[in-house]
Design a protein around this motif. Sequence first.
Motif, PDB file in Angstrom:
ATOM      1  N   PHE A 143       0.807  -1.225   0.000  1.00 23.65           N
ATOM      2  CA  PHE A 143       0.000   0.000   0.000  1.00 23.65           C
ATOM      3  C   PHE A 143       0.840   1.275   0.000  1.00 23.65           C
ATOM      4  O   PHE A 143       0.307   2.372  -0.092  1.00 23.65           O
ATOM      5  N   TYR A 144       2.177   1.158   0.068  1.00 24.38           N
ATOM      6  CA  TYR A 144       3.036   2.330  -0.096  1.00 24.38           C
ATOM      7  C   TYR A 144       4.416   1.885  -0.566  1.00 24.38           C
ATOM      8  O   TYR A 144       4.760   0.696  -0.503  1.00 24.38           O
ATOM      9  N   VAL A 145       5.207   2.844  -1.048  1.00 23.71           N
ATOM     10  CA  VAL A 145       6.582   2.575  -1.478  1.00 23.71           C
ATOM     11  C   VAL A 145       7.497   3.654  -0.908  1.00 23.71           C
ATOM     12  O   VAL A 145       7.048   4.742  -0.530  1.00 23.71           O
ATOM     13  N   GLY A 146       8.798   3.353  -0.862  1.00 24.13           N
ATOM     14  CA  GLY A 146       9.759   4.326  -0.357  1.00 24.13           C
ATOM     15  C   GLY A 146      11.180   3.899  -0.667  1.00 24.13           C
ATOM     16  O   GLY A 146      11.427   2.757  -1.058  1.00 24.13           O
ATOM     17  N   GLN A 299      -5.268   7.735   0.980  1.00 19.66           N
ATOM     18  CA  GLN A 299      -5.007   9.175   1.035  1.00 19.66           C
ATOM     19  C   GLN A 299      -4.699   9.626   2.456  1.00 19.66           C
ATOM     20  O   GLN A 299      -3.783  10.435   2.680  1.00 19.66           O
ATOM     21  N   LEU A 300      -5.447   9.098   3.423  1.00 18.53           N
ATOM     22  CA  LEU A 300      -5.184   9.457   4.819  1.00 18.53           C
ATOM     23  C   LEU A 300      -3.779   9.031   5.222  1.00 18.53           C
ATOM     24  O   LEU A 300      -3.025   9.812   5.825  1.00 18.53           O
ATOM     25  N   HIS A 301      -3.414   7.806   4.878  1.00 19.53           N
ATOM     26  CA  HIS A 301      -2.086   7.315   5.246  1.00 19.53           C
ATOM     27  C   HIS A 301      -0.986   8.152   4.598  1.00 19.53           C
ATOM     28  O   HIS A 301       0.004   8.517   5.247  1.00 19.53           O
ATOM     29  N   THR A 302      -1.154   8.485   3.333  1.00 20.81           N
ATOM     30  CA  THR A 302      -0.160   9.299   2.632  1.00 20.81           C
ATOM     31  C   THR A 302      -0.042  10.684   3.259  1.00 20.81           C
ATOM     32  O   THR A 302       1.062  11.201   3.457  1.00 20.81           O
ATOM     33  N   ARG A 307       4.414   9.122   2.788  1.00 23.97           N
ATOM     34  CA  ARG A 307       4.815   8.013   1.928  1.00 23.97           C
ATOM     35  C   ARG A 307       4.066   8.085   0.600  1.00 23.97           C
ATOM     36  O   ARG A 307       2.958   8.606   0.528  1.00 23.97           O
ATOM     37  N   LEU A 308       4.655   7.518  -0.426  1.00 21.49           N
ATOM     38  CA  LEU A 308       4.002   7.430  -1.725  1.00 21.49           C
ATOM     39  C   LEU A 308       3.087   6.215  -1.750  1.00 21.49           C
ATOM     40  O   LEU A 308       3.506   5.104  -1.414  1.00 21.49           O
ATOM     41  N   SER A 309       1.849   6.417  -2.147  1.00 21.43           N
ATOM     42  CA  SER A 309       0.884   5.323  -2.204  1.00 21.43           C
ATOM     43  C   SER A 309       1.105   4.473  -3.448  1.00 21.43           C
ATOM     44  O   SER A 309       1.603   4.948  -4.472  1.00 21.43           O
TER      45      SER A 309
END
Length: 353
Positions: A143-146, A299-302, A307-309
């Motif tokens: 759900f995200y990348v980094g 969107q909330l997490h980003t 973090r990038l979704s």
Amino acid sequence: MVSSIGKRRLLLVSLAIIVIAIIAVASYLFIIPYLLRPAPVRGSIVVYAAIHEFEVDRLLRMFTEETGIEAKYVRMSAGEIEAKLKAEAATGQIQADVVLGGPMINHESMKKAGLLYKWDQPPPNARDIPSQYHDPDNYWFGFYVGAIAFCINSDRLSKLGLPEPGGWEDLTKPEYKGQYAIADPRTSGTAYTVLATLLSLYPEDRAWSIASTIWKNAGAVPKAGAAPAQMCATGEYPIGIAFAHDILKLLMAGYKVKIVYPAEGTGWEIGGVAVVKGAPNLEAAKVFVNWVLGRKAGQLHTDLSMRLSTRGDVVPPPGTVPLSQINIVRDFKWRWAAENRDAILKTWESAVG
């Protein structure tokens, strides 16, 4: 000739037929599906979270508001989560339902250890995310990348008379000894990603030489992967190795730090979410995983984490750099690092002492 009474009867019969037809159609379209719909999932879940406490707290509160499912969490680093799940599985006392966050290396390692639940089909919301961000066997979903980066406190470096390090090999120079923080790869998914990065960039002997020097010369080796960036921001150390989004959060909060990506190339992560094998609250856990993969939660997490979704319809945070514009390690041997995690960590312990 039809009498007026007959006409009225015919009209009433026609109206009755129309009403019956409307009721039948409505029943088919609305009432029967409503009666046959699955009952809403209730209950509660326990989440082992590798993301920051304020992030998981906000996510779980929104999840409960929208679904009615209560959610509690325990915050640990990714390596600690894996160790705890192994201990629980060994005793048959599974306490967690979901693993939230942590690099794909850790999720793949947990999959290999038989700690994750296998879905028959991906969750519905996973279909809106490119398949490259998911486990092809449906054990975990990204759900995200980094990407890994150096947190640089230029003021502290200037006072010490040190130039900014440009890459991994710079950290092995004597002048940087004791001047940076990097987490422990046994507990931190971030630090294990760094170790996997070095083992992907260099021939084995050279990789272990660089890795052992970097960890031996570190001024601090905390358990949590985000801690080195925080130590850098507060001036405790002029350099910290962390994921770029953890540095960006500090930058946006007003700390005078900058992000530098190692010149030789850097490692990256797909942050995963997974249901624990043997989860006490399986159906509620599956609802949560699907919810986390949705646009609103993404969107909330980003917004909270910088973090990038993995979702294309989530607006990226200001100041973020997509992986396509970073010199990431293209031949990143993360699956190999996941499959051989125990052996690699034993070698690390021997090399670092």
